[in-house]
Write an enzyme that holds these catalytic residues in place. Structure first.
Site, PDB file in Angstrom:
ATOM      1  N   TRP A  43      19.621 -40.905  37.041  1.00  0.00           N
ATOM      2  CA  TRP A  43      19.322 -39.901  38.076  1.00  0.00           C
ATOM      3  C   TRP A  43      18.313 -40.411  39.088  1.00  0.00           C
ATOM      4  O   TRP A  43      17.900 -39.678  39.972  1.00  0.00           O
ATOM      5  CB  TRP A  43      18.835 -38.602  37.436  1.00  0.00           C
ATOM      6  N   ARG A  44      17.906 -41.682  38.932  1.00  0.00           N
ATOM      7  CA  ARG A  44      16.992 -42.245  39.927  1.00  0.00           C
ATOM      8  C   ARG A  44      17.729 -43.180  40.868  1.00  0.00           C
ATOM      9  O   ARG A  44      17.099 -43.864  41.688  1.00  0.00           O
ATOM     10  CB  ARG A  44      15.849 -42.992  39.228  1.00  0.00           C
ATOM     11  N   GLU A  56      16.925 -32.751  35.477  1.00  0.00           N
ATOM     12  CA  GLU A  56      15.695 -32.027  35.141  1.00  0.00           C
ATOM     13  C   GLU A  56      15.949 -30.911  34.138  1.00  0.00           C
ATOM     14  O   GLU A  56      15.129 -30.648  33.259  1.00  0.00           O
ATOM     15  CB  GLU A  56      15.031 -31.471  36.404  1.00  0.00           C
ATOM     16  N   GLN A  61      12.251 -30.269  27.501  1.00  0.00           N
ATOM     17  CA  GLN A  61      12.003 -30.364  26.058  1.00  0.00           C
ATOM     18  C   GLN A  61      12.973 -31.303  25.345  1.00  0.00           C
ATOM     19  O   GLN A  61      13.293 -31.125  24.172  1.00  0.00           O
ATOM     20  CB  GLN A  61      12.083 -28.968  25.412  1.00  0.00           C
ATOM     21  N   LEU A  99      23.216 -30.820  22.564  1.00  0.00           N
ATOM     22  CA  LEU A  99      21.987 -31.072  23.339  1.00  0.00           C
ATOM     23  C   LEU A  99      20.893 -30.044  23.037  1.00  0.00           C
ATOM     24  O   LEU A  99      19.711 -30.320  23.209  1.00  0.00           O
ATOM     25  CB  LEU A  99      22.307 -31.085  24.835  1.00  0.00           C
ATOM     26  N   TYR A 139       7.885 -26.070  36.759  1.00  0.00           N
ATOM     27  CA  TYR A 139       7.999 -27.527  36.614  1.00  0.00           C
ATOM     28  C   TYR A 139       9.223 -28.055  37.369  1.00  0.00           C
ATOM     29  O   TYR A 139       9.128 -28.974  38.194  1.00  0.00           O
ATOM     30  CB  TYR A 139       8.090 -27.970  35.139  1.00  0.00           C
ATOM     31  N   ASP A 157       4.625 -31.331  33.870  1.00  0.00           N
ATOM     32  CA  ASP A 157       5.260 -31.202  32.565  1.00  0.00           C
ATOM     33  C   ASP A 157       4.266 -31.625  31.482  1.00  0.00           C
ATOM     34  O   ASP A 157       3.089 -31.837  31.761  1.00  0.00           O
ATOM     35  CB  ASP A 157       6.532 -32.060  32.518  1.00  0.00           C
TER      36      ASP A 157
END
Length: 396
Positions: A43-44, A56, A61, A99, A139, A157
């Site tokens: 995702w970067r 995100e 968590q 997940l 966040y 976070d």
DNA sequence: AATACGTGGGC
DNA sequence: TGCCCAAGTAT
């Protein structure tokens, strides 16, 4: 020393912040380190708000290594916000299978529709608007606003609170919601005007790789000169975090029912609460059965021997609530324990058969080779595993 | 404000 | 093994 007076934030906590010059030096050290050592993550690869948003939500968590394969699969399955919005609830939940925190999937689906309805399919870019979307709190709003839209907003976070608590020796319990604004305020003062998103991510990477919860190596930190807890050798005292209370123990029966076509009875859980909308074998809470006066059920969970008496109650329960008449296939009882964050299920699983042809409410009859079509929580996978091992064993 | 809400990994 | 931890949010 300049002082951030958090009193302006309706809080009496005061923190000695650095001078503007020191802050600039801190930013340079941090960003130079980030430019060289940042983690390469899917995702970067770009600043697509959709990708950043999905990542995100998944990362809430949840550890990076766990998220990566889910993220890649999710992007293939739902490459755009429109594909996500058009998908069925079941498809989205299936992509989330394993997940955890499944309300995230449901909220994500709703939020995609919100963005299309209210923002013509384009993610809003402000901290406040982002928080109107389901599943996006302070966040995540800060993360998206800063990383995708280059807005100067903190993304606070657990990593960031740990890092900041050590940098300034802040002894506030990071679990208490009221303390969040203190960390938010401090981080705001630390953000670079030009690269707020990179600052946020650098703080997170620092917390994830160097200023870790355990085995922290503040001596390797690019900003150790600014780290009060390093200079004072006090880092092991930070952050202050309240201990979680012990999970509650809940005993259940898992009733495996096979019909004459070799299909198993699966039940869909209610659409709210624990494991909402996920599928499992029928699970019967101990309390749902009529308790014997001598506490025999509780004893059963320890001994797992003769279940004849308890089975009569289960049989009656299934007849009354599912309108099916079950027969005990054998006396093998599987013992499965599943640990959630806030509770523990102690499960006894039994094998039964039926000649029933009706389909109970919220249930489906399914052959084992079709199980892949359902979204199963980990506990159901565990039950199936125990069942499979049993079947293999009895073949010999 | 406190609690519900999953899972897997590390030691 | 048991406990802590991990990029929080909704209610």
């Amino acid at each position: 020393m300049k002082i951030i007076d958090i009193k302006t934030l309706k809080n009496e906590y005061k923190i000695d912040i650095w001078t503007s010059t020191q802050i600039r030096q801190f930013q340079k050290q941090l960003l130079d380190w980030y430019d060289e050592h940042q983690r390469l993550l899917p995702w970067r690869e770009n600043k697509d708000p959709y990708r950043i948003w999905i990542s995100e939500i998944m990362l809430q968590q949840t550890q990076v290594d766990t998220v990566i394969p889910y993220f890649n699969h999710f992007m293939e399955k739902f490459p755009s916000i429109y594909k996500l919005a058009e998908a069925s609830k079941e498809e989205v939940l299936k992509a989330w299978e394993g997940l955890g925190y499944y309300s995230r999937a449901a909220n994500l689906h709703i939020a995609a529709q919100q963005v299309i309805e209210n923002y013509e399919g384009k993610m809003p870019n402000s901290f406040d608007e982002l928080q109107t979307l389901k599943g996006i709190g302070p966040y995540t709003a800060g993360a998206i606003a800063s990383m995708a839209f280059n807005q100067k907003v903190p993304a606070v976070d657990g990593n960031v609170m740990r890092v900041v608590s050590r940098l300034f020796e802040i002894d506030l319990d990071i679990k208490r919601p009221k303390n969040f604004k203190v960390f938010f305020s401090v981080v705001y003062h630390l953000l670079d005007e030009k690269r707020p998103g990179d600052c946020n991510q650098a703080l997170m990477d620092l917390g994830a790789t160097i200023m870790t919860p355990k085995a922290s190596r503040p001596d390797l930190s690019p900003v150790k000169a600014f780290d009060a807890s390093y200079l004072n050798e006090s880092w092991e005292h930070y952050p202050v975090v309240a201990k979680a209370k012990a999970p509650k123990l809940i005993r259940k029966w898992a009733i495996v029912v096979k019909n004459e076509d070799g299909q198993y009875l699966l039940e869909k859980r209610p659409d709210n609460g624990l494991l909402a909308n996920m599928w499992t074998f029928p699970l019967v809470a101990e309390n749902d059965l009529q308790k014997s006066k001598d506490g025999k059920i509780a004893k059963m969970f320890n001994d797992t021997l003769d279940i004849t008496d308890e089975f009569e109650k289960i049989k009656a329960f299934m007849l009354e609530n599912y309108s099916i008449n079950i027969h005990l296939e054998n006396d093998i009882v599987h013992h499965v324990r599943h640990i959630f964050s806030h509770l523990v299920w102690e499960i006894l699983m039994i094998n039964t058969t039926t000649n029933a042809t009706n389909t109970p409410q919220n249930c489906e009859w399914t052959a084992a080779d079709k199980f892949g079509q359902y979204a199963f929580p980990a506990v159901q996978t565990k039950l199936i595993q125990a069942l499979t091992e049993h079947i293999q064993t009895t073949l010999f």
